[in-house]
Design a protein around this motif. Structure first.
Motif, mmCIF file in Angstrom:
data_model
loop_
_atom_site.group_PDB
_atom_site.id
_atom_site.type_symbol
_atom_site.label_atom_id
_atom_site.label_comp_id
_atom_site.label_asym_id
_atom_site.label_seq_id
_atom_site.Cartn_x
_atom_site.Cartn_y
_atom_site.Cartn_z
ATOM 1 N N MET A 246 0.807 -1.219 0.000
ATOM 2 C CA MET A 246 0.000 0.000 0.000
ATOM 3 C C MET A 246 0.842 1.273 0.000
ATOM 4 O O MET A 246 0.313 2.376 0.110
ATOM 5 N N ALA A 247 2.155 1.131 -0.106
ATOM 6 C CA ALA A 247 3.038 2.292 -0.054
ATOM 7 C C ALA A 247 2.840 3.195 -1.267
ATOM 8 O O ALA A 247 2.498 2.740 -2.368
ATOM 9 N N ASP A 248 3.076 4.479 -1.061
ATOM 10 C CA ASP A 248 3.037 5.451 -2.155
ATOM 11 C C ASP A 248 4.352 5.438 -2.932
ATOM 12 O O ASP A 248 4.368 5.665 -4.146
ATOM 13 N N GLU A 249 5.453 5.209 -2.224
ATOM 14 C CA GLU A 249 6.773 5.082 -2.826
ATOM 15 C C GLU A 249 7.569 4.103 -1.973
ATOM 16 O O GLU A 249 7.243 3.873 -0.799
ATOM 17 N N ALA A 250 8.632 3.562 -2.549
ATOM 18 C CA ALA A 250 9.541 2.702 -1.792
ATOM 19 C C ALA A 250 10.911 2.750 -2.452
ATOM 20 O O ALA A 250 11.028 2.970 -3.666
ATOM 21 N N PHE A 251 11.945 2.552 -1.638
ATOM 22 C CA PHE A 251 13.287 2.550 -2.207
ATOM 23 C C PHE A 251 14.261 1.824 -1.299
ATOM 24 O O PHE A 251 14.017 1.631 -0.109
ATOM 25 N N PHE A 252 15.375 1.395 -1.909
ATOM 26 C CA PHE A 252 16.507 0.833 -1.183
ATOM 27 C C PHE A 252 17.579 1.900 -1.048
ATOM 28 O O PHE A 252 17.711 2.790 -1.896
ATOM 29 N N SER A 253 18.383 1.778 0.013
ATOM 30 C CA SER A 253 19.568 2.623 0.149
ATOM 31 C C SER A 253 20.740 1.766 0.590
ATOM 32 O O SER A 253 20.565 0.747 1.256
ATOM 33 N N GLY A 254 21.936 2.199 0.205
ATOM 34 C CA GLY A 254 23.148 1.502 0.612
ATOM 35 C C GLY A 254 24.329 2.020 -0.171
ATOM 36 O O GLY A 254 24.168 2.685 -1.201
ATOM 37 N N THR A 255 25.529 1.692 0.289
ATOM 38 C CA THR A 255 26.720 2.122 -0.432
ATOM 39 C C THR A 255 26.719 1.568 -1.847
ATOM 40 O O THR A 255 27.060 2.267 -2.801
#
Length: 312
Positions: A246-255
């Motif tokens: 149900m998210a409006d946006e999603a993302f991964f983060s990392g080096t």
């Protein structure tokens, strides 16, 4: 340009000389810890900037402590060693640095004590970890994230990354770009090798460090930029699997992944199926910061090459 040198057993040597025996303890038992440091080339300044090296090396040494390592280096000394290594390489492009601390003794016998500890480090030119940073298709993994009381995920321990390898390969063979992993209690933990964020109703939400996630340096950076610069609220809390759908946006983060927008999870479209405005804003700002273009955050970047005005 490929790697020409490595720091190995106390000195910088041609990389082909940086070799270990097949009897090395770390190879046989996974008794090692690693880091990942990005260097960003700023073509306007003709400068290579290391992003938060002191934080990365602090985490590396802390990971070593989990393995009862006693290493004769401070984060500052490791940063200086890396700068010397990169000056030898003379890269003029983005790079990825892999420092490794490992149990170097040779022989059979599983343990952590009474073993020799060593450090190695090399750098390679590097672009995108995933091959793309938009439109990432993700599947929920059937594997669970390792638990802190089994193999602590907050340390980048090489043996623990068998868990990540199982997760990643399952996802790719199932037709996805990446995976989301659940903790043993059934809540969202992270990706195979990246922290997870989602946006709901204008708020950015990420799992807490107690959810068996790596205490990501890029994760902390993103949280600071979102709250302090973009005025977007960020909260850490447990996330249920179905909330992600149900998210409006999603993302991964990392080096490695940097900031990668997720647009599909378990074949369910996230938001409108495109990179959202919050992800775009924080990513644009992030890349300005890592190239040393934002004065407020210059303390986060370490220049590698001596400026011409300093040598004049």
């Amino acid at each position: 340009m490929s790697s020409r040198f490595a720091f190995f057993e106390g000195q910088i040597v041609p990389i082909e000389q940086a070799k270990i025996s097949i009897t090395t303890h770390a190879l046989n038992y996974g008794t090692a810890a690693f880091g990942g440091v990005r260097g960003y080339w700023n073509p306007d300044e003709k400068q290579l900037y290391l992003f938060r090296p002191l934080d990365h090396f602090t985490r590396l040494l802390n990971s070593g402590r989990l393995l009862m390592m006693k290493l004769p280096y401070t984060p500052e000394q490791l940063t200086e060693l890396l700068i010397e290594l990169l000056r030898r390489e003379e890269f003029q492009e983005n790079v990825y640095v892999r420092p490794l601390v490992y149990k170097a003794s040779e022989g059979i016998g599983v343990r952590l004590h009474d073993l020799r500890d060593e450090l190695s480090m090399f750098a390679v030119p590097y672009g995108s970890y995933l091959g793309k940073e938009d439109g990432i298709r993700v599947g929920l993994s059937s594997w669970r994230r390792v638990d802190d009381n089994a193999i602590p995920a907050r340390g980048k321990l090489t043996g623990a990354y068998v868990n990540s390898a199982l997760i990643k390969t399952e996802a790719v063979l199932n037709g996805y770009d990446e995976a989301l992993v659940l903790s043993d209690d059934g809540h969202i933990s992270e990706g195979s090798a990246a922290n997870f964020f989602m946006v709901r109703n204008g708020t950015v939400i990420t799992p807490p460090v107690s959810a068996n996630v790596l205490e990501g340096i890029t994760r902390r950076t993103v949280m600071t930029l979102l709250s302090d610069e973009l005025g977007i609220p960020v909260i850490e809390r447990e996330i249920d699997r179905t909330e992600v759908y149900m998210a409006d946006e999603a993302f991964f983060s990392g080096t490695g992944v940097q900031i990668a927008a997720i647009t599909e999870v378990d074949r369910r479209v996230i938001g409108n199926g495109a990179t959202g405005p919050i992800v775009n804003k924080v990513r644009d700002l992030f890349f300005e910061v890592v190239q040393g273009k934002v004065e407020k955050y210059r303390e986060w970047v370490q220049p590698v090459y001596v400026a011409e005005r300093e040598t004049a």
